[in-house]
Design a protein around this motif. Structure first.
Motif, PDB file in Angstrom:
ATOM      1  N   ARG A  48       0.777  -1.183   0.016  1.00  0.00           N
ATOM      2  CA  ARG A  48       0.065   0.052   0.015  1.00  0.00           C
ATOM      3  C   ARG A  48       0.912   1.384   0.173  1.00  0.00           C
ATOM      4  O   ARG A  48       0.396   2.392  -0.250  1.00  0.00           O
ATOM      5  N   PHE A  49       2.114   1.176   0.070  1.00  0.00           N
ATOM      6  CA  PHE A  49       3.082   2.418   0.355  1.00  0.00           C
ATOM      7  C   PHE A  49       4.476   1.809  -0.684  1.00  0.00           C
ATOM      8  O   PHE A  49       5.137   1.749  -0.036  1.00  0.00           O
ATOM      9  N   PRO A  50       3.818   1.964  -1.861  1.00  0.00           N
ATOM     10  CA  PRO A  50       5.013   1.750  -2.868  1.00  0.00           C
ATOM     11  C   PRO A  50       5.944   2.891  -3.074  1.00  0.00           C
ATOM     12  O   PRO A  50       6.264   3.211  -3.999  1.00  0.00           O
ATOM     13  N   PHE A  51       6.815   3.223  -2.104  1.00  0.00           N
ATOM     14  CA  PHE A  51       7.789   4.320  -2.175  1.00  0.00           C
ATOM     15  C   PHE A  51       8.775   3.680  -3.227  1.00  0.00           C
ATOM     16  O   PHE A  51       9.214   2.830  -3.134  1.00  0.00           O
ATOM     17  N   LYS A  52       9.315   4.760  -3.911  1.00  0.00           N
ATOM     18  CA  LYS A  52      10.343   4.681  -4.898  1.00  0.00           C
ATOM     19  C   LYS A  52      11.432   5.680  -4.294  1.00  0.00           C
ATOM     20  O   LYS A  52      11.215   6.511  -3.598  1.00  0.00           O
ATOM     21  N   MET A  53      12.815   5.579  -4.651  1.00  0.00           N
ATOM     22  CA  MET A  53      13.769   6.449  -4.344  1.00  0.00           C
ATOM     23  C   MET A  53      14.509   6.867  -5.445  1.00  0.00           C
ATOM     24  O   MET A  53      14.672   6.268  -6.573  1.00  0.00           O
ATOM     25  N   LYS A  99       3.546   8.563  -5.794  1.00  0.00           N
ATOM     26  CA  LYS A  99       2.968   9.232  -6.986  1.00  0.00           C
ATOM     27  C   LYS A  99       1.269   9.035  -7.042  1.00  0.00           C
ATOM     28  O   LYS A  99       0.697   9.653  -7.427  1.00  0.00           O
ATOM     29  N   LYS A 100       1.141   7.713  -6.476  1.00  0.00           N
ATOM     30  CA  LYS A 100      -0.245   7.109  -6.661  1.00  0.00           C
ATOM     31  C   LYS A 100      -1.200   7.629  -5.636  1.00  0.00           C
ATOM     32  O   LYS A 100      -0.818   7.757  -4.330  1.00  0.00           O
ATOM     33  N   SER A 101      -2.334   8.445  -5.945  1.00  0.00           N
ATOM     34  CA  SER A 101      -3.074   9.146  -5.091  1.00  0.00           C
ATOM     35  C   SER A 101      -3.691   8.241  -3.920  1.00  0.00           C
ATOM     36  O   SER A 101      -3.747   8.986  -2.715  1.00  0.00           O
ATOM     37  N   SER A 102      -3.987   7.027  -4.434  1.00  0.00           N
ATOM     38  CA  SER A 102      -4.546   6.350  -3.490  1.00  0.00           C
ATOM     39  C   SER A 102      -3.355   5.868  -2.348  1.00  0.00           C
ATOM     40  O   SER A 102      -3.887   5.802  -0.866  1.00  0.00           O
ATOM     41  N   SER A 103      -2.207   5.598  -2.647  1.00  0.00           N
ATOM     42  CA  SER A 103      -1.158   5.497  -1.751  1.00  0.00           C
ATOM     43  C   SER A 103      -0.876   6.387  -0.718  1.00  0.00           C
ATOM     44  O   SER A 103      -0.568   6.553   0.383  1.00  0.00           O
ATOM     45  N   ILE A 104      -1.079   7.702  -1.345  1.00  0.00           N
ATOM     46  CA  ILE A 104      -0.583   9.051  -0.546  1.00  0.00           C
ATOM     47  C   ILE A 104      -1.782   9.219   0.491  1.00  0.00           C
ATOM     48  O   ILE A 104      -1.410   9.576   1.737  1.00  0.00           O
ATOM     49  N   PHE A 158      -7.784  15.840   1.038  1.00  0.00           N
ATOM     50  CA  PHE A 158      -6.914  15.261  -0.355  1.00  0.00           C
ATOM     51  C   PHE A 158      -7.878  14.749  -1.144  1.00  0.00           C
ATOM     52  O   PHE A 158      -7.942  14.856  -2.466  1.00  0.00           O
ATOM     53  N   GLU A 159      -8.716  13.533  -0.593  1.00  0.00           N
ATOM     54  CA  GLU A 159      -9.781  12.970  -1.312  1.00  0.00           C
ATOM     55  C   GLU A 159     -10.705  13.772  -1.896  1.00  0.00           C
ATOM     56  O   GLU A 159     -10.987  13.649  -3.261  1.00  0.00           O
ATOM     57  N   VAL A 202      -3.409   8.559   6.374  1.00  0.00           N
ATOM     58  CA  VAL A 202      -4.269   7.952   7.430  1.00  0.00           C
ATOM     59  C   VAL A 202      -3.185   7.366   8.465  1.00  0.00           C
ATOM     60  O   VAL A 202      -3.252   7.314   9.466  1.00  0.00           O
ATOM     61  N   PHE A 203      -2.358   6.602   7.856  1.00  0.00           N
ATOM     62  CA  PHE A 203      -1.417   5.665   8.607  1.00  0.00           C
ATOM     63  C   PHE A 203      -0.526   6.440   9.707  1.00  0.00           C
ATOM     64  O   PHE A 203      -0.369   6.187  10.793  1.00  0.00           O
TER      65      PHE A 203
END
Length: 313
Positions: A169-174, A186-191, A207-208, A196-197
């Motif tokens: 759910r948190f597909p962070f890239k570096m 970059k993905k809105s649902s992940s943001i 945001f939503e 929330v987390f």
């Protein structure tokens, strides 16, 4: 949830940070948050550990987290940066003559103490501290959704491993930016999930709501463009049909041999702006039969082949 006074101008990133910082967390999670923050925006100065922030509300919230974690009061100080319209830099100072608190907050550079992330609450608090220290999130009204946390090279790898441990759910890239690494979403649902987390539920709702409003406006615009394109196609098709009808009318025998087409021709001349579906309904009423849009298309296609050149009706 803590209540915050919002002053304008006020960015979405500032609102999210202040909500996240103001959330009471309890002793151990507050210690996790302070450890993460100290790694990225803190240092030891003489006999004290010092946390830095450009935002008064975040500095005040750090003061409260220090009270939760250590049951002691910190001190405030500030310095003004150089240059015109420079911002204040707030310092939250906790006395630490023996260095015990500094050792607790930063037991080993580059490695996260497992006790700070041993359960979900501590993990959320640790990531909240990283976001507060060096994170940012773009306005949801922007077309480019982006949340990031920057970190020195010696800290980024362990932070990325912690983020990846939270699951897909948190597909962070570096990526690299100057002397620092930047971890980003970059993905809105992940943001939304990340906000929330870390305890920024109200910010997630904002945001939503803004994202949905923006996407709804984009969809409405696409439908409007589609309606306009369909109207142009219908108008152009009607023009071609009327020209073919004019030519066919010079040949009475042609229409007399095609009675259904003759009725359709009369209907089109009487209803030049009617759609194919509307003409199908009118033709069905005139002939007492069931007529589909494809039947009307077929009749016009034959008319255009004979009197208007090749092409769809």
């Amino acid at each position: 949830m803590a209540t915050m006074v919002v002053d304008a101008p006020y960015s979405f990133a500032e609102y999210a940070k202040e909500e996240c910082a103001s959330l009471p967390r309890g002793k151990d999670p507050s210690l996790s948050l302070l450890s993460s923050y100290f790694r990225l925006r803190g240092k030891r100065e003489g006999g004290a550990v010092v946390f830095y922030s450009e935002h008064a509300q975040i500095a005040r919230a750090l003061y409260e987290r220090i009270r939760e974690a250590f049951d002691e009061r910190a001190r405030f100080a500030y310095v003004r940066g150089k240059g015109y319209l420079s911002r204040l830099l707030y310092k939250v100072i906790l006395d630490d003559e023996g260095g015990r608190r500094a050792s607790l907050l930063l037991p080993e550079e580059g490695e996260i103490d497992p006790s700070f992330v041993s359960d979900e609450k501590k993990e959320a608090a640790y990531l909240a501290g990283a976001f507060l220290a060096s994170g940012s999130v773009s306005s949801p009204r922007s077309s480019n959704y982006h949340l990031e946390i920057s970190a020195p090279r010696e800290e980024s790898s362990s932070l990325l491993r912690l983020l990846q441990r939270a699951g897909p759910r948190f597909p962070f890239k570096m990526t690299k930016r100057g002397r620092k690494d930047v971890l980003y979403l970059k993905k809105s649902s992940s943001i939304s999930d990340f906000l929330v987390f870390i305890g920024a539920q109200e910010s997630c709702l904002r945001f939503e709501n803004a994202r949905v409003d923006r996407e709804f406006a984009a969809i409405s615009n696409r439908f409007s463009n589609l309606d306009g394109a369909n109207y142009r196609r219908s108008y152009e098709a009607g023009e071609r049909q009327l020209k073919a009808i004019e030519r066919a009318s010079r040949n009475p025998l042609y229409l007399s041999n095609n009675p259904k087409l003759a009725v359709l021709v009369a209907l089109r001349k009487a209803n030049p702006d009617a759609s194919m579906n509307e003409l199908a309904k009118l033709l069905g009423e005139k002939t007492g039969t069931t007529v589909s849009k494809s039947n009307v298309n077929h009749l016009f296609r034959k008319l255009l082949e004979d009197f208007g050149g090749k092409g769809d009706a």
